[in-house]
Design an enzyme around this catalytic site. Sequence first.
Site, PDB file in Angstrom:
ATOM      1  N   THR A  28       0.827  -1.208   0.000  1.00 55.50           N
ATOM      2  CA  THR A  28       0.000   0.000   0.000  1.00 55.50           C
ATOM      3  C   THR A  28       0.863   1.261   0.000  1.00 55.50           C
ATOM      4  O   THR A  28       0.478   2.279  -0.585  1.00 55.50           O
ATOM      5  CB  THR A  28      -0.996   0.029   1.181  1.00 55.50           C
ATOM      6  OG1 THR A  28      -0.287   0.073   2.409  1.00 55.50           O
ATOM      7  CG2 THR A  28      -1.878  -1.199   1.171  1.00 55.50           C
ATOM      8  N   ASP A  29       2.020   1.203   0.623  1.00 56.64           N
ATOM      9  CA  ASP A  29       2.957   2.326   0.536  1.00 56.64           C
ATOM     10  C   ASP A  29       3.418   2.529  -0.904  1.00 56.64           C
ATOM     11  O   ASP A  29       3.485   3.665  -1.395  1.00 56.64           O
ATOM     12  CB  ASP A  29       4.181   2.071   1.427  1.00 56.64           C
ATOM     13  CG  ASP A  29       3.935   2.424   2.878  1.00 56.64           C
ATOM     14  OD1 ASP A  29       3.109   3.308   3.144  1.00 56.64           O
ATOM     15  OD2 ASP A  29       4.573   1.804   3.753  1.00 56.64           O
ATOM     16  N   ILE A  30       3.766   1.440  -1.581  1.00 56.63           N
ATOM     17  CA  ILE A  30       4.241   1.540  -2.952  1.00 56.63           C
ATOM     18  C   ILE A  30       3.138   2.082  -3.864  1.00 56.63           C
ATOM     19  O   ILE A  30       3.361   2.977  -4.684  1.00 56.63           O
ATOM     20  CB  ILE A  30       4.736   0.168  -3.458  1.00 56.63           C
ATOM     21  CG1 ILE A  30       5.935  -0.312  -2.633  1.00 56.63           C
ATOM     22  CG2 ILE A  30       5.096   0.240  -4.937  1.00 56.63           C
ATOM     23  CD1 ILE A  30       7.110   0.631  -2.640  1.00 56.63           C
ATOM     24  N   GLY A  86       2.653   5.733  -3.232  1.00 56.07           N
ATOM     25  CA  GLY A  86       3.745   6.492  -3.835  1.00 56.07           C
ATOM     26  C   GLY A  86       3.555   6.670  -5.332  1.00 56.07           C
ATOM     27  O   GLY A  86       3.803   7.752  -5.886  1.00 56.07           O
TER      28      GLY A  86
END
Length: 395
Positions: A168-170, A173
């Site tokens: 989810t961070d990727i 981003g």
Amino acid sequence: METALKGRRILDLTRVLAGPYCSMILGDLGAEVIKIEAPGGSDETRFWGPPFKNGVSSYFLCANRNKKSLTVNLKKPEGREIIEKLVRTSDVVIHNFKTGTMEKLGLGYDRLKEIHPGLVYCSITGFGETGPYRDRPGYDFIIQAMSGLMSITGDEHSGPQKFGVAITDILTGLYACIGIQAALLEREASGTGQKIDLSLFDSAVSALVNIGSNYLMTGELPSRLGSRHANIVPYQSFSTKDGEIVIAVGNDRQFMKLVSMLGLPSLGLDPKFRTNAARVENRKELSAILQNLFLQEKKSFWENACQKQEIPFGPIQTMEDVRKDQQLKDREMFIRMQHPKAGDTAIIGSPLKLSKTPVSYRSSPPEPGADSASILSEIGYDEDEIQQLKQGEII
């Protein structure tokens, strides 16, 4: 060498992964990225490990190349004044503080757009700046759980599983990159910037794609299928004599090729398996038949056989296999950079292959405050003032 975002300045007030990953991509594309941390370095990933190399975290190295480092104490007015001066010559501000923090610091969008009406301001939070969850902190693992991603990951025996990386961070981003570049394009027509309110929660839910669509259409809760596909069969992993492979049959023609290769063309004519819809209904029976056949030979045998028949195939590779993969070497997906402390370091490169404005790798992830003096000098601070800022623990 010309780069796509040459001349764009990004003030990066983010830490950990989603924001730094976004700003690294912008940096790879040629933007000048100034990473803002508290004096001494406040990005938590600098201290996440092991592994470390000469005290440098591999986690930090993965998302912070092509950046300059400026350390600023945002809790002091002199520090906030530095940010305001930088905003005047910047195109983008990215932050991932909790909702309301930038406003409390006097650095919210309404304030900064007064200084620079053309500013693109990207806020990355766990749950967004509106709604009942807006004040909650957001971590990738929590978001994976709440978004439904974990409920569909794993198999019937494993229970809910998280992805092997902070997906989810990727995703967030990447969405941030898309939103920022869209806002920069719009600014060319309007002359003014805008605010982007981006959340990990929203980004994760967007990644439910076909599984989410299946549920919204039918109201039926999806089951955990492991490596199997919800809508296509056979589209899964199989064990061989010496390891696991993946077969991805996307249509009935490919299925007929597969069963002919396996020596059972009659399966392709069986009403239970002739169409994809029928194969989905009879998934267990077909998978068991195919699994017994794949166990009879090694991975290399099936790779050659599938290539000859143009059947989508891939071995399940370890990180060592990936590192040695000639395709990735030819695509320059592993690069080496010289770090002032870690020395010669291997990192994963950019997948963006632009023919006219290729990405560039100009600088390794910076040490805290490595560029503070030069950046401050550029915006009007003299040597005495810079020393006073150091002594006052402003930078």
